[in-house]
Design an enzyme around this catalytic site. Sequence first.
Site, PDB file in Angstrom:
ATOM      1  N   CYS A   4      -0.321   4.343   0.451  1.00 30.14           N
ATOM      2  CA  CYS A   4      -0.978   5.490   1.081  1.00 30.14           C
ATOM      3  C   CYS A   4      -0.137   6.057   2.218  1.00 30.14           C
ATOM      4  O   CYS A   4       0.785   5.422   2.708  1.00 30.14           O
ATOM      5  CB  CYS A   4      -2.407   5.135   1.509  1.00 30.14           C
ATOM      6  SG  CYS A   4      -2.595   4.583   3.210  1.00 30.14           S
ATOM      7  N   CYS A  13       0.848  -1.191   0.000  1.00 31.43           N
ATOM      8  CA  CYS A  13       0.000   0.000   0.000  1.00 31.43           C
ATOM      9  C   CYS A  13       0.884   1.241   0.000  1.00 31.43           C
ATOM     10  O   CYS A  13       1.793   1.367   0.805  1.00 31.43           O
ATOM     11  CB  CYS A  13      -0.947   0.017   1.205  1.00 31.43           C
ATOM     12  SG  CYS A  13      -2.092   1.433   1.142  1.00 31.43           S
ATOM     13  N   CYS A  58      -0.678   4.107   6.121  1.00 31.01           N
ATOM     14  CA  CYS A  58      -0.239   2.782   6.545  1.00 31.01           C
ATOM     15  C   CYS A  58       1.218   2.817   7.010  1.00 31.01           C
ATOM     16  O   CYS A  58       2.037   3.525   6.436  1.00 31.01           O
ATOM     17  CB  CYS A  58      -0.406   1.783   5.393  1.00 31.01           C
ATOM     18  SG  CYS A  58      -2.121   1.307   5.132  1.00 31.01           S
TER      19      CYS A  58
HETATM   20  N1  GSH Z   1      -4.192   9.356  -0.928  1.00 37.38           N
HETATM   21  C1  GSH Z   1      -4.521   9.070   0.446  1.00 37.38           C
HETATM   22  C2  GSH Z   1      -5.210   7.710   0.478  1.00 37.38           C
HETATM   23  C3  GSH Z   1      -5.560   7.257   1.869  1.00 37.38           C
HETATM   24  C4  GSH Z   1      -6.459   6.025   1.805  1.00 37.38           C
HETATM   25  O1  GSH Z   1      -7.600   6.126   1.340  1.00 37.38           O
HETATM   26  N2  GSH Z   1      -5.947   4.854   2.243  1.00 37.38           N
HETATM   27  C5  GSH Z   1      -6.716   3.663   2.020  1.00 37.38           C
HETATM   28  C6  GSH Z   1      -5.761   2.466   1.976  1.00 37.38           C
HETATM   29  S1  GSH Z   1      -5.115   1.988   3.525  1.00 37.38           S
HETATM   30  C7  GSH Z   1      -7.787   3.442   3.026  1.00 37.38           C
HETATM   31  O2  GSH Z   1      -8.622   2.570   2.855  1.00 37.38           O
HETATM   32  N3  GSH Z   1      -7.800   4.185   4.097  1.00 37.38           N
HETATM   33  C8  GSH Z   1      -8.784   4.074   5.132  1.00 37.38           C
HETATM   34  C9  GSH Z   1      -8.223   4.603   6.442  1.00 37.38           C
HETATM   35  O3  GSH Z   1      -7.098   5.095   6.429  1.00 37.38           O
HETATM   36  O4  GSH Z   1      -8.889   4.484   7.466  1.00 37.38           O
HETATM   37  C10 GSH Z   1      -3.251   9.022   1.294  1.00 37.38           C
HETATM   38  O5  GSH Z   1      -2.239   8.576   0.796  1.00 37.38           O
HETATM   39  O6  GSH Z   1      -3.291   9.453   2.467  1.00 37.38           O
HETATM   40 ZN    ZN Z   2      -2.780   2.231   3.149  1.00 40.09          ZN
END
Ligand code: GSH
Ligand code: ZN
Length: 190
Positions: free
Chosen positions: A51, A49, A54
């Site tokens: 993002c 991932c 994480c």
């Molecule tokens: N572009 C954003 C995407 C964040 C995002 O949507 N992460 C996904 C993948 S882990 C998700 O499901 N997030 C839900 C959460 O963080 O609770 C970032 O990088 O912060």
């Molecule tokens: Zn993530």
Amino acid sequence: MASVSLHPSIDSGVKPGSGSFTGGTLSCLCTTGTVRLKIKGDVAHNHACGCTKCWKPAGAMFSVVAVVPSDNVEIVENGDKLAVVDSSALIQRHACKECGVHMHGPVERDHAFKGLSFIHPERFAESGSAAPGFAAFVSSVIESGVSPSKMDSIRARFKELGLEPYDCLNPTLMDVLATFAAKKAGTYRE
Ligand SMILES: N[C@@H](CCC(=O)N[C@@H](CS)C(=O)NCC(=O)O)C(=O)O
Ligand SMILES: [Zn+2]
Ligand SMILES: [Zn+2]
């Protein structure tokens, strides 16, 4: 050209899972007062991932994260060191306050992923858990400071490793999310 480094557990090739992993112990990085969790059974939907939310080990561009049923997670040692990183997030990421490793991230809201908890299989003491199968939120690494000019080589490297890169989740999980939304909206058909 030196290949891009994505995550230490996949940079030298994706190691297949044993197919018979029955669970194990996750530990944080602290050498004293280590937080330990017992996980029953294998992980599912393991993936890289990109993002920003994480947990990634030091120097890694991507996280490697998977889910297990929340009922299969048991905190066995030093759970008092865990704190929720962002209580407004869907995934309630519980991190070690000292070393920062995210130990488990249950989804408790009314959501397609309710009842699942996000964990990082690289923190298992045991080998053999199911391998990552795709890469998600790849474009999001730009938000962590990766140059957009690197995206072609990052996606090419994932493909070389046999991990299809996606900028959201993979089709299986996107279909699960859309099915949940359709059921809520009353538009779902078999
Ligand atoms: N572009 C954003 C995407 C964040 C995002 O949507 N992460 C996904 C993948 S882990 C998700 O499901 N997030 C839900 C959460 O963080 O609770 C970032 O990088 O912060
Ligand atoms: Zn993530
Ligand atoms: Zn720790």
